[in-house]
Design an enzyme around this catalytic site. Structure first.
Site, PDB file in Angstrom:
ATOM      1  N   LYS A  13       0.865  -1.087   0.022  1.00 51.36           N
ATOM      2  CA  LYS A  13      -0.079   0.139  -0.076  1.00 51.36           C
ATOM      3  C   LYS A  13       0.941   1.211  -0.007  1.00 51.36           C
ATOM      4  O   LYS A  13       0.666   2.236  -0.465  1.00 51.36           O
ATOM      5  CB  LYS A  13      -0.952  -0.170   0.975  1.00 51.36           C
ATOM      6  CG  LYS A  13      -0.608  -0.340   2.473  1.00 51.36           C
ATOM      7  CD  LYS A  13      -1.886  -0.388   3.505  1.00 51.36           C
ATOM      8  CE  LYS A  13      -1.440  -0.865   4.785  1.00 51.36           C
ATOM      9  NZ  LYS A  13      -0.255   0.017   5.371  1.00 51.36           N
ATOM     10  N   ARG A 127      11.968  -6.785   2.837  1.00 49.09           N
ATOM     11  CA  ARG A 127      12.122  -5.203   3.389  1.00 49.09           C
ATOM     12  C   ARG A 127      12.913  -5.092   4.338  1.00 49.09           C
ATOM     13  O   ARG A 127      13.598  -3.937   4.429  1.00 49.09           O
ATOM     14  CB  ARG A 127      10.552  -4.854   3.357  1.00 49.09           C
ATOM     15  CG  ARG A 127      10.724  -3.261   3.725  1.00 49.09           C
ATOM     16  CD  ARG A 127       9.100  -2.780   3.942  1.00 49.09           C
ATOM     17  NE  ARG A 127       8.508  -3.063   5.068  1.00 49.09           N
ATOM     18  CZ  ARG A 127       7.371  -2.791   5.031  1.00 49.09           C
ATOM     19  NH1 ARG A 127       6.499  -1.925   4.392  1.00 49.09           N
ATOM     20  NH2 ARG A 127       6.283  -2.971   6.481  1.00 49.09           N
ATOM     21  N   ARG A 133      12.783  -1.779   9.485  1.00 48.12           N
ATOM     22  CA  ARG A 133      11.620  -1.505  10.296  1.00 48.12           C
ATOM     23  C   ARG A 133      11.653  -2.420  11.357  1.00 48.12           C
ATOM     24  O   ARG A 133      11.691  -3.732  11.171  1.00 48.12           O
ATOM     25  CB  ARG A 133      10.322  -1.559   9.544  1.00 48.12           C
ATOM     26  CG  ARG A 133       9.897  -0.079   9.354  1.00 48.12           C
ATOM     27  CD  ARG A 133       8.687  -0.204   8.579  1.00 48.12           C
ATOM     28  NE  ARG A 133       7.517  -0.657   9.282  1.00 48.12           N
ATOM     29  CZ  ARG A 133       6.006  -0.611   8.725  1.00 48.12           C
ATOM     30  NH1 ARG A 133       6.038   0.107   7.516  1.00 48.12           N
ATOM     31  NH2 ARG A 133       5.194  -1.229   9.294  1.00 48.12           N
ATOM     32  N   ARG A 144       0.901  -9.048  13.170  1.00 47.44           N
ATOM     33  CA  ARG A 144       0.209  -8.153  12.211  1.00 47.44           C
ATOM     34  C   ARG A 144      -0.817  -8.575  11.346  1.00 47.44           C
ATOM     35  O   ARG A 144      -1.678  -8.249  11.210  1.00 47.44           O
ATOM     36  CB  ARG A 144       1.352  -7.417  11.469  1.00 47.44           C
ATOM     37  CG  ARG A 144       2.039  -6.396  12.502  1.00 47.44           C
ATOM     38  CD  ARG A 144       3.374  -6.004  12.005  1.00 47.44           C
ATOM     39  NE  ARG A 144       3.379  -5.162  10.942  1.00 47.44           N
ATOM     40  CZ  ARG A 144       4.346  -5.007   9.705  1.00 47.44           C
ATOM     41  NH1 ARG A 144       5.466  -5.742  10.270  1.00 47.44           N
ATOM     42  NH2 ARG A 144       4.174  -4.194   8.930  1.00 47.44           N
TER      43      ARG A 144
HETATM   44  P1  AMP Z   1       1.969   0.379   8.386  1.00 46.90           P
HETATM   45  O1  AMP Z   1       2.883   1.263   8.363  1.00 46.90           O
HETATM   46  O2  AMP Z   1       0.739   0.939   7.692  1.00 46.90           O
HETATM   47  O3  AMP Z   1       2.416  -1.077   8.320  1.00 46.90           O
HETATM   48  O4  AMP Z   1       1.558   0.622  10.071  1.00 46.90           O
HETATM   49  C1  AMP Z   1       2.467   0.159  11.071  1.00 46.90           C
HETATM   50  C2  AMP Z   1       1.868   0.080  12.372  1.00 46.90           C
HETATM   51  O5  AMP Z   1       1.311   1.478  12.724  1.00 46.90           O
HETATM   52  C3  AMP Z   1       0.781  -0.901  12.725  1.00 46.90           C
HETATM   53  O6  AMP Z   1       1.197  -2.028  12.883  1.00 46.90           O
HETATM   54  C4  AMP Z   1      -0.203  -0.124  14.056  1.00 46.90           C
HETATM   55  O7  AMP Z   1       0.910  -0.329  14.957  1.00 46.90           O
HETATM   56  C5  AMP Z   1       0.204   1.229  13.490  1.00 46.90           C
HETATM   57  N1  AMP Z   1      -1.119   1.815  12.757  1.00 46.90           N
HETATM   58  C6  AMP Z   1      -0.896   2.185  11.364  1.00 46.90           C
HETATM   59  N2  AMP Z   1      -2.153   2.681  10.978  1.00 46.90           N
HETATM   60  C7  AMP Z   1      -2.885   2.331  12.015  1.00 46.90           C
HETATM   61  C8  AMP Z   1      -4.707   2.484  12.360  1.00 46.90           C
HETATM   62  N3  AMP Z   1      -5.076   2.952  11.377  1.00 46.90           N
HETATM   63  N4  AMP Z   1      -4.674   2.268  13.519  1.00 46.90           N
HETATM   64  C9  AMP Z   1      -4.031   1.693  14.407  1.00 46.90           C
HETATM   65  N5  AMP Z   1      -2.819   1.290  14.253  1.00 46.90           N
HETATM   66  C10 AMP Z   1      -2.274   1.773  13.078  1.00 46.90           C
END
Ligand code: AMP
Length: 193
Positions: A13, A127, A133, A144
């Site tokens: 995404k 990645r 990360r 996750r």
């Molecule tokens: P991402 O970068 O989209 O993979 O998000 C990394 C982490 O950020 C997730 O595992 C959550 O801990 C947090 N996170 C991102 N977006 C949300 C959301 N809409 N609601 C709650 N936690 C979020």
């Protein structure tokens, strides 16, 4: 263009969000990036956010809404957005829908990127060697994906019922995924006008 990318970890995404934002001239709002920036700022709320992210748990809805709402409202007023990773729970979706209705800036379309979990896990482990990360390690990745299936997955039905969900196979090279998304978007009436 007001578009939400709904996808499990590793589906691409971030990459697709950047491309779509450039293509349609709107802002790319990546929830994970915004929350990581807040975590790095080292405030009290930031330390909480960092702990949730490190475990692969979702950050509580109210913290997410406080962090994301101003950016979403500003982008909507400026012509649109590609939302990447927000909303991610049913309460977030309801809060976002209420706010959008009040401001007259409802979502146009939700693009759901899907791929088998083993493909996504392999990508995230790849990645990890580049992006570094902290949440790209095998047990956190597994967690996750479980969180996605249990808590974010219901949004697929939620947006399908509202008639705005488009599902795209993300188990393809990134350029093919971009082409598929664009082909599907071009069939939508609001883009044809
Ligand atoms: P991402 O970068 O989209 O993979 O998000 C990394 C982490 O950020 C997730 O595992 C959550 O801990 C947090 N996170 C991102 N977006 C949300 C959301 N809409 N609601 C709650 N936690 C979020």
């Amino acid at each position: 263009m007001k578009l939400l990318l709904l996808a499990p970890p590793g589906a691409g995404k971030g990459t697709q969000g950047e491309r779509l934002a450039a293509r349609y001239g709107v802002q790319h709002i990546a929830a994970g990036d915004l929350l990581r920036a807040e975590a790095q700022a080292g405030t009290g709320a930031g330390r909480d956010i960092a702990a949730y992210q490190a475990r692969g748990d979702l950050v509580p809805d109210q913290i997410v809404l406080d962090a994301l709402t101003p950016a979403v409202v500003e982008a909507a007023e400026g012509g649109g957005y590609i939302l990447d990773g927000f909303p991610r729970t049913l309460p977030q979706a309801s809060a976002a829908a209420e706010l959008a209705a009040r401001l007259g800036v409802a979502l146009d379309v939700v693009v759901y990127l899907y791929a088998p979990e083993e493909v996504l896990t392999r990508r995230l482990l790849d990645r990890a060697s580049q992006a570094g990360r902290a949440d790209d390690v095998a047990d956190v990745i597994r967690h996750r994906h479980r969180v996605f299936a249990e808590t974010t997955g219901p949004l697929v039905d939620y947006y399908t019922e509202r008639g705005i969900l488009v599902a795209v196979d993300a188990d393809q090279p990134p350029d093919s995924v971009t082409a598929d998304i664009q082909a599907r978007l071009e069939l939508l009436p609001f883009l044809a006008n």
